[in-house]
Design a protein around this motif. Structure first.
Motif, PDB file in Angstrom:
ATOM      1  N   LEU A 148       0.715  -1.116   0.002  1.00 58.94           N
ATOM      2  CA  LEU A 148       0.002  -0.029   0.070  1.00 58.94           C
ATOM      3  C   LEU A 148       0.827   1.154   0.069  1.00 58.94           C
ATOM      4  O   LEU A 148       0.819   2.096  -0.784  1.00 58.94           O
ATOM      5  CB  LEU A 148      -0.766  -0.285   1.156  1.00 58.94           C
ATOM      6  N   LEU A 149       1.781   1.294   1.232  1.00 56.66           N
ATOM      7  CA  LEU A 149       2.730   2.369   1.097  1.00 56.66           C
ATOM      8  C   LEU A 149       3.634   2.729  -0.245  1.00 56.66           C
ATOM      9  O   LEU A 149       3.601   3.609  -0.839  1.00 56.66           O
ATOM     10  CB  LEU A 149       3.749   2.327   2.175  1.00 56.66           C
ATOM     11  N   LEU A 150       4.111   1.414  -0.652  1.00 52.79           N
ATOM     12  CA  LEU A 150       5.108   1.595  -1.815  1.00 52.79           C
ATOM     13  C   LEU A 150       4.003   2.086  -3.042  1.00 52.79           C
ATOM     14  O   LEU A 150       4.559   3.043  -3.947  1.00 52.79           O
ATOM     15  CB  LEU A 150       5.245   0.129  -2.330  1.00 52.79           C
ATOM     16  N   SER A 151       2.962   1.680  -3.226  1.00 47.23           N
ATOM     17  CA  SER A 151       1.999   1.931  -4.399  1.00 47.23           C
ATOM     18  C   SER A 151       1.817   3.768  -4.207  1.00 47.23           C
ATOM     19  O   SER A 151       1.595   4.297  -5.162  1.00 47.23           O
ATOM     20  CB  SER A 151       0.631   1.496  -4.483  1.00 47.23           C
ATOM     21  N   LYS A 152       1.442   3.972  -2.811  1.00 50.16           N
ATOM     22  CA  LYS A 152       1.352   5.734  -3.058  1.00 50.16           C
ATOM     23  C   LYS A 152       2.613   6.247  -3.468  1.00 50.16           C
ATOM     24  O   LYS A 152       2.541   7.357  -4.238  1.00 50.16           O
ATOM     25  CB  LYS A 152       1.242   5.833  -1.522  1.00 50.16           C
ATOM     26  N   PHE A 153       3.726   5.737  -3.188  1.00 50.96           N
ATOM     27  CA  PHE A 153       5.082   6.367  -3.455  1.00 50.96           C
ATOM     28  C   PHE A 153       5.107   6.366  -4.948  1.00 50.96           C
ATOM     29  O   PHE A 153       5.252   7.372  -5.619  1.00 50.96           O
ATOM     30  CB  PHE A 153       6.031   5.835  -2.766  1.00 50.96           C
ATOM     31  N   VAL A 154       5.055   5.116  -5.392  1.00 44.72           N
ATOM     32  CA  VAL A 154       5.385   4.745  -6.767  1.00 44.72           C
ATOM     33  C   VAL A 154       4.350   5.528  -7.946  1.00 44.72           C
ATOM     34  O   VAL A 154       4.658   6.230  -8.826  1.00 44.72           O
ATOM     35  CB  VAL A 154       5.579   3.531  -6.947  1.00 44.72           C
ATOM     36  N   GLY A 155       3.069   5.587  -7.348  1.00 44.55           N
ATOM     37  CA  GLY A 155       2.238   6.094  -8.138  1.00 44.55           C
ATOM     38  C   GLY A 155       2.275   7.568  -8.710  1.00 44.55           C
ATOM     39  O   GLY A 155       2.360   7.956  -9.639  1.00 44.55           O
ATOM     40  N   VAL A 156       2.491   8.282  -7.338  1.00 39.98           N
ATOM     41  CA  VAL A 156       2.870   9.663  -7.453  1.00 39.98           C
ATOM     42  C   VAL A 156       3.997   9.977  -8.353  1.00 39.98           C
ATOM     43  O   VAL A 156       4.304  10.846  -9.247  1.00 39.98           O
ATOM     44  CB  VAL A 156       2.874  10.515  -6.099  1.00 39.98           C
ATOM     45  N   TRP A 157       5.173   9.100  -8.007  1.00 39.09           N
ATOM     46  CA  TRP A 157       6.553   9.431  -8.694  1.00 39.09           C
ATOM     47  C   TRP A 157       6.377   8.997 -10.378  1.00 39.09           C
ATOM     48  O   TRP A 157       6.874  10.069 -11.153  1.00 39.09           O
ATOM     49  CB  TRP A 157       7.271   8.310  -8.400  1.00 39.09           C
ATOM     50  N   ILE A 158       5.465   8.336 -10.764  1.00 37.02           N
ATOM     51  CA  ILE A 158       5.098   7.746 -12.022  1.00 37.02           C
ATOM     52  C   ILE A 158       4.407   9.138 -12.538  1.00 37.02           C
ATOM     53  O   ILE A 158       4.896   9.606 -13.988  1.00 37.02           O
ATOM     54  CB  ILE A 158       4.396   6.696 -12.157  1.00 37.02           C
ATOM     55  N   LEU A 159       3.779   9.777 -11.971  1.00 37.21           N
ATOM     56  CA  LEU A 159       2.838  10.717 -12.455  1.00 37.21           C
ATOM     57  C   LEU A 159       3.712  12.070 -12.647  1.00 37.21           C
ATOM     58  O   LEU A 159       3.682  12.495 -13.664  1.00 37.21           O
ATOM     59  CB  LEU A 159       1.814  10.917 -11.303  1.00 37.21           C
ATOM     60  N   VAL A 160       4.366  12.316 -11.443  1.00 37.28           N
ATOM     61  CA  VAL A 160       5.373  13.351 -11.577  1.00 37.28           C
ATOM     62  C   VAL A 160       6.408  13.323 -12.831  1.00 37.28           C
ATOM     63  O   VAL A 160       6.860  14.161 -13.487  1.00 37.28           O
ATOM     64  CB  VAL A 160       6.170  13.588 -10.290  1.00 37.28           C
ATOM     65  N   GLY A 161       6.952  12.004 -12.663  1.00 37.21           N
ATOM     66  CA  GLY A 161       7.911  11.802 -13.796  1.00 37.21           C
ATOM     67  C   GLY A 161       7.394  12.099 -15.235  1.00 37.21           C
ATOM     68  O   GLY A 161       7.939  12.627 -16.122  1.00 37.21           O
ATOM     69  N   ALA A 162       6.170  11.533 -15.394  1.00 42.27           N
ATOM     70  CA  ALA A 162       5.506  11.581 -16.831  1.00 42.27           C
ATOM     71  C   ALA A 162       5.336  13.326 -17.212  1.00 42.27           C
ATOM     72  O   ALA A 162       5.490  13.587 -18.315  1.00 42.27           O
ATOM     73  CB  ALA A 162       4.185  11.279 -16.687  1.00 42.27           C
ATOM     74  N   LEU A 163       4.859  13.967 -15.754  1.00 44.80           N
ATOM     75  CA  LEU A 163       4.793  15.364 -16.017  1.00 44.80           C
ATOM     76  C   LEU A 163       6.009  16.027 -16.578  1.00 44.80           C
ATOM     77  O   LEU A 163       5.882  16.712 -17.442  1.00 44.80           O
ATOM     78  CB  LEU A 163       4.114  15.885 -14.669  1.00 44.80           C
ATOM     79  N   MET A 164       7.173  15.806 -15.810  1.00 48.21           N
ATOM     80  CA  MET A 164       8.422  16.424 -16.114  1.00 48.21           C
ATOM     81  C   MET A 164       8.927  16.179 -17.633  1.00 48.21           C
ATOM     82  O   MET A 164       9.274  16.907 -18.301  1.00 48.21           O
ATOM     83  CB  MET A 164       9.384  16.114 -15.104  1.00 48.21           C
ATOM     84  N   LEU A 165       8.723  14.689 -17.768  1.00 46.07           N
ATOM     85  CA  LEU A 165       9.051  14.400 -19.151  1.00 46.07           C
ATOM     86  C   LEU A 165       8.308  15.201 -20.244  1.00 46.07           C
ATOM     87  O   LEU A 165       8.824  15.676 -21.298  1.00 46.07           O
ATOM     88  CB  LEU A 165       9.068  12.831 -19.194  1.00 46.07           C
ATOM     89  N   THR A 166       7.080  15.152 -20.024  1.00 41.53           N
ATOM     90  CA  THR A 166       6.275  15.981 -20.896  1.00 41.53           C
ATOM     91  C   THR A 166       6.731  17.523 -21.156  1.00 41.53           C
ATOM     92  O   THR A 166       6.601  17.952 -22.255  1.00 41.53           O
ATOM     93  CB  THR A 166       4.714  15.811 -20.658  1.00 41.53           C
ATOM     94  N   LEU A 167       6.884  17.959 -19.948  1.00 38.36           N
ATOM     95  CA  LEU A 167       7.188  19.393 -19.839  1.00 38.36           C
ATOM     96  C   LEU A 167       8.323  19.810 -20.735  1.00 38.36           C
ATOM     97  O   LEU A 167       8.625  20.658 -21.489  1.00 38.36           O
ATOM     98  CB  LEU A 167       7.335  20.010 -18.514  1.00 38.36           C
ATOM     99  N   THR A 168       9.457  18.634 -20.397  1.00 33.93           N
ATOM    100  CA  THR A 168      10.600  18.958 -21.165  1.00 33.93           C
ATOM    101  C   THR A 168      10.623  18.793 -22.636  1.00 33.93           C
ATOM    102  O   THR A 168      11.131  19.540 -23.453  1.00 33.93           O
ATOM    103  CB  THR A 168      11.701  17.767 -20.812  1.00 33.93           C
ATOM    104  N   LEU A 169       9.716  17.725 -23.111  1.00 36.09           N
ATOM    105  CA  LEU A 169       9.622  17.606 -24.375  1.00 36.09           C
ATOM    106  C   LEU A 169       8.885  18.527 -25.227  1.00 36.09           C
ATOM    107  O   LEU A 169       9.239  19.017 -26.323  1.00 36.09           O
ATOM    108  CB  LEU A 169       8.810  16.368 -24.445  1.00 36.09           C
ATOM    109  N   LEU A 170       7.663  19.168 -24.542  1.00 40.10           N
ATOM    110  CA  LEU A 170       7.265  20.160 -24.972  1.00 40.10           C
ATOM    111  C   LEU A 170       7.967  21.500 -25.103  1.00 40.10           C
ATOM    112  O   LEU A 170       8.011  22.069 -26.365  1.00 40.10           O
ATOM    113  CB  LEU A 170       6.042  20.627 -23.979  1.00 40.10           C
ATOM    114  N   MET A 171       8.933  21.658 -23.929  1.00 44.85           N
ATOM    115  CA  MET A 171       9.755  22.737 -24.519  1.00 44.85           C
ATOM    116  C   MET A 171      10.737  22.593 -25.606  1.00 44.85           C
ATOM    117  O   MET A 171      11.025  23.653 -26.337  1.00 44.85           O
ATOM    118  CB  MET A 171      10.631  22.836 -22.984  1.00 44.85           C
TER     119      MET A 171
END
Lengths: 332, 315
Positions: free
Chosen positions: A133-156
């Motif tokens: 449960l704890l791991l999923s909380k962490f990994v879930g947000v991490w994947i989300l933030v990672g995708a966000l940062m990657l998207t921003l970088t590629l957009l830029m």
């Protein structure tokens, strides 16, 4: 014998068709966050920041390019990320504020809201391990933030290519991607702190406030306190230069305990190839240095301790949350 | 003898100085409905959590479906469905999504998942149109049903219900209890039900245990429990006459002569007689023969209430 092979085949067929519980939980976390207002507001905020700082540097593009004599070291994409005319801070400085906010808001109620809604008991009564449960909380947000940062970088990069017509250099790409990776770890650190607090405190409001208090302390008060201490300790006599140097060195080391300082140091060095040292430099060291850009590897070497410190802090906080959660009585 | 599906031996747990569960020994057979009866704070929930491996006992062992709940909780949780007392769902998801999520956590293959979900929803009697609503709009009774559906989705061997009737209206309670009995009969489910509501436990349970202050004070079916309580005067009849009998009243000696009679008490026009055997018919005949007008005969049965009260007082 026959029976055991039979169960095995059922098991493998089950295994193929359904993912392990951790991934089921991670998927649920991600879909929950994406649909939540909290995330949408933060997303809009970050997109606006990104767009704003990019717009400022884009409008100044002419003056940036004209001021540079050596076309070899233009690095237009890095300039787009770091240049500012003073009306808005550059994106990486913005991120040092917004990153913690993103991490805290996505993690402060991770465990205690489950407990309050009565879902914690129910989920843990399913055949899953408690740490999943704890791991999923962490990994879930991490994947989300990672995708966000990657998207921003590629957009830029994409926007830059369309507007300027200049192809990005490998050197720049590495620097920008490393910057995105460090940002993800920086947000991850605040996420780990927020999750730790959500395990410790029973009320989501308490954990949110505490997390914000820690963040404010490190961004505002910590530097003030260190500066006051330095002022009190530093000798007035300018002849004691070595003593002054020692104290400055010490002050810098203390400042580096703040995550935002680590992040700013790391990103500044990576995004500005001309930065060759963090902290005070003596005249001896400056003598003979050629004022050119450092290669990517050298920049990374300069901030290696910062980067590893950031990653280590993230894992320490997560490990603490893990320990606290595993030891906790489910009813309390 | 049939092998027990839940076997607790010497199970103990304390929170600080408070002994929540004190050397609990209990075995529940397959196919039974067992009621764990006790006041709030008696340690019922703690015992249940230990059976599921969600809480570690200080002492003793809990074997459920042949697995040690403390060391192999995953195997236990694969076979045991648990419905906690404070039942909650993810409010931002619909009931259907909540159910699918639990199904996935239990490792039900995707291609069977929807069919199984639809089946359990039908079993617990939730409307097809309701299940696509967010669970935040659900009433307590609906949540309870959804909770039961979720327990059933893993196709359990044992279901453990912690205060399942808390906060539902009387009709809802009746339906819910009937549903549990039906599941017990049709699917051969073993049910462990904890409650502080005597009547409800009495209605559905094959056996029950009275659990007070962390200790199991008595255990057995209703008649065993009442025998324990009333082994001296198990039968008691109150006969109400139309008029108050004179003192000494006629027939008194005849009744006293009966060997089974233990105690006679007169309160106005009501005569209370305790006996070691059921002699109600003899007594009524005797009174009629003596010319009394009987307007009421009340044979007293010991309800769980009395048993519960007496144990409660004793502790």
């Amino acid at each position: 014998m026959e029976k055991s092979t039979n169960t095995l085949s059922i098991y493998t067929s089950r295994h193929r068709l359904c993912p392990s519980p951790v991934w089921v939980m991670v998927r649920k976390e991600i879909s929950g966050h994406i649909r939540s207002w909290k995330f949408i507001v933060l997303l809009v905020l970050i997109l606006l920041t990104y767009w704003g700082s990019l717009l400022v540097s884009m409008s100044d593009l002419r003056s940036i390019t004209s001021s540079i004599k050596d076309p070899e070291s233009l690095f237009i994409y890095l300039k787009l990320l770091t240049h500012t005319n003073g009306s808005l801070p550059p994106f990486h400085v913005f991120m040092s504020f917004l990153g913690p906010l993103l991490g805290i808001s996505l993690g402060f109620d991770a465990i205690n809201s489950e407990k309050q809604n009565g879902t914690l008991n129910r989920i843990l009564a399913q055949p899953v391990y408690r740490d999943n449960l704890l791991l999923s909380k962490f990994v879930g947000v991490w994947i989300l933030v990672g995708a966000l940062m990657l998207t921003l970088t590629l957009l830029m990069i994409g926007t830059g290519t369309i507007l300027t017509g200049i192809i990005i250099e490998m050197e720049e790409l590495w620097r920008i991607l490393t910057h995105a990776l460090i940002s993800v770890f920086y947000i991850g650190l605040w996420l780990a702190i927020a999750i730790l607090l959500s395990v410790v405190f029973h009320q989501p409001a308490t954990s949110a406030l505490t997390a914000i208090a820690i963040w404010l302390f490190f961004t505002v008060f910590y530097e003030v306190i260190i500066n006051l201490a330095v002022k009190a300790m530093i000798p007035d006599n300018p002849l004691q230069a070595s003593a002054q140097y020692e104290i400055y060195q010490l002050a810098f080391n203390f400042l580096r305990l703040a995550p935002s300082q680590l992040y700013t140091d790391a990103t500044t060095t990576l995004l500005m190839p001309s930065v060759r040292s963090l902290g005070p430099v003596t005249m001896d060291q400056m003598a003979g240095a050629i004022p050119t850009n450092l290669p990517f590897k050298e920049s990374l070497m300069i901030v290696w301790s910062e980067v590893s410190g950031l990653i280590a802090a993230t894992f320490v906080c997560f490990a603490l949350a893990y320990y606290k959660f595993m030891r906790r009585e489910i009813r309390t | 003898m049939e092998k027990a599906i839940i076997e607790l031996s010497n199970l103990s747990k304390s929170y600080g100085s408070l002994k929540a569960v004190d050397r609990l020994n209990l075995s529940i057979k397959k196919g039974e409905i067992f009621g764990l009866l006790g006041p709030n704070g008696a340690g019922k929930t703690t015992s249940i959590l230990m059976m599921l491996g969600l809480s570690e006992p200080d002492q003793g062992t809990a074997f459920v479906c042949g697995h040690n709940a403390t060391f192999d909780p995953i195997s236990v949780r694969k076979k045991v469905g648990y419905m906690p007392d404070s039942l909650g769902f993810y409010d931002d998801m619909t009931a259907w999504q909540n159910l699918l999520y639990t199904g996935e956590l239990n490792g039900i293959p995707r291609d069977q998942l929807e069919a199984i979900c639809a089946e359990v929803i039908q079993t617990v009697g939730l409307d097809q149109e309701v299940i696509h609503r967010k669970t935040s709009t659900f009433s307590r009774g609906m949540k309870q049903r959804l909770g039961l559906a979720e327990v059933l989705i893993k196709q359990p061997e044992v279901i453990i219900l912690d205060e399942p009737t808390l906060g539902i209206d009387p009709i809802g309670v009746k339906d819910f209890l009937n549903l549990i009995v039906k599941l017990n009969r049709e699917k051969d489910l073993t049910v462990l039900l904890s409650s502080h509501h005597l009547e409800q436990v009495q209605q559905v349970c094959d056996r029950m245990g009275i659990f007070i202050g962390g200790q199991l004070l008595a255990e057995g079916d209703l008649s065993t429990l009442s025998k324990n309580l009333t082994n001296e005067n198990p039968y008691h009849v109150n006969i109400t006459l139309a008029e108050q009998p004179p003192t000494p009243w006629k027939g008194q000696e005849d009744i006293q002569k009966l060997t089974q009679v233990r105690n006679i008490k007169i309160d106005g026009s009501t005569i209370g007689i305790s006996s070691s055997e059921d002699i109600t018919a003899d007594l009524v005949r005797l009174f009629v023969n003596k010319g009394y007008d009987i307007i009421g005969v009340q044979k007293k049965e010991y309800h769980l209430e009395d048993i519960y009260q007496s144990y409660f007082k004793a502790s």
